[in-house]
Scaffold this active site. Sequence first.
Site, PDB file in Angstrom:
ATOM      1  N   CYS A 284      -1.860   9.252   2.776  1.00 56.00           N
ATOM      2  CA  CYS A 284      -1.472   8.677   1.486  1.00 56.00           C
ATOM      3  C   CYS A 284      -2.516   8.908   0.401  1.00 56.00           C
ATOM      4  CB  CYS A 284      -1.175   7.188   1.635  1.00 56.00           C
ATOM      5  SG  CYS A 284      -2.564   6.208   2.235  1.00 56.00           S
TER       6      CYS A 284
ATOM      7  N   GLU B  24       0.873  -1.171   0.000  1.00 55.28           N
ATOM      8  CA  GLU B  24       0.000   0.000   0.000  1.00 55.28           C
ATOM      9  C   GLU B  24       0.909   1.219   0.000  1.00 55.28           C
ATOM     10  OE1 GLU B  24      -2.914  -0.404  -0.650  1.00 55.28           O
ATOM     11  OE2 GLU B  24      -3.371  -2.444  -0.027  1.00 55.28           O
TER      12      GLU B  24
END
Length: 476
Positions: free
Chosen positions: A257, A223
């Site tokens: 993110c 991720e």
Amino acid sequence: MTSPIALPAVHADHALEATFSAQRQAFAGNPLPPATQRRQWLKSLREALLANQQQLIAAIDADFNGRSADETLLAELLPSVQGIRHAERHLQRWMRPSRRAVGLAFQPASARVLYQPLGVVGIIVPWNYPLFLAIGPLTCALAAGNRVMLKLSEATPATGQALQALLQRVFPEDLVSVVLGEVEVGQAFARLPFDHLLFTGATSIGRQVMLAAAQNLTPVTLELGGKSPAIVSASVPLETAAERIAFGKTLNAGQTCVAPDYVLVPRERLNAFADAYGTAVRRMYPRIADNPDYSAIINPRQLARLEHLLQDARGKGAQVSDLYAHETRQGRRLPPHVLTKVNDTMQVMQDEIFGPLLPLVPYDTLDDALAYINQRPRPLALYYFGYDRGEQQQVLQHSHSGGVCLNDTLLHVAQDDLPFGGIGPSGMGHYHGHEGFLTFSKAKAVLAKQRFNAARLIYPPYGKALQRLVYKLFIR
């Protein structure tokens, strides 16, 4: 045979290896924990988080030297607890074997898929959301029946110690273990022969993690991040789009993110959007310097990186607007900035920003905006602001990203029934909810036959009439 690419030498970490060995041995003694046991693990985890939330809030605040308590509640504790509850509710259904069809040519037989735990799972946790990005994958791994080792970031030592103490009280070390330490500990951690390794963090580090995992053929879920764009349409109310983008960009001071990294705005609306964005930010945060609602940058190194991005952009011709230029800065609270007249030579347009700096890029048509995005690495998230259903479909069909929000930012990540994961440079694999259960499970295919075996009719020697009939019926 080609040998694996050589990795830098890392000293053996005997404590890590001993913990891994203990977990592997414990898994061998209980390779298929029943649903009741897994639910108890999840319940214990949920209750521990709720009972210790103030300690966790204080630890994260200490690591950031100023993290909004409400942001920790909203963006870390709330989704963590909700994710556990979701897994508890749906675990029985997820574990149920899946019936599959058997082709007519292979009857009589039955087929099903069994979901087995993988074994020992490694999870490498980043610093920006050190609680949520530990508990989320931990929830999925425990729901799937695995043993888990978590490596916490060296940038959040207080949170690491608090979470380690909490999980030690809840779980034996051969079920869940928290590993603390500097970079070399993380390097040794990534080289353990896990049955699955999940890493959340920068793309550059993700490459190193994947290389380390490859030495053991350990499957990975990465991720990562990247530059997640937002598109403002020609017709959406600017105040609405600006407010929602402002929330997504300023949460955790942009250290997210999936934060909007830059905004594509119709050329004729660019200045008006910049004004609307500034108004929205200042409404949420009337002041920055001593505002407990606004989080600090995690450490001096990250602050220096962001200030360098601003300096580099100014030096290359960007127009930079500090939305709180009248305030004197305190600590590491970096005010939100808007950047216009940006170009690809600027580092702020090359690297993931991970901070409260928002470049605005003008476009002329929606096709141009999509072409701009598609010429760049595929992002973790994409945000489109516009109510026209046809344009929404155009964006969905002509772009690639890990996830999409239409007329909002960030909130798709908090949906337990949606998979979360990147694509290409922004990551690989998925977790959250059912997809997380599947990621940490082995889907074992099972074909079962009983006494009667029709397949023997096609055994050698070949050339029999019945075999020719099978070919005629099933190979057309």
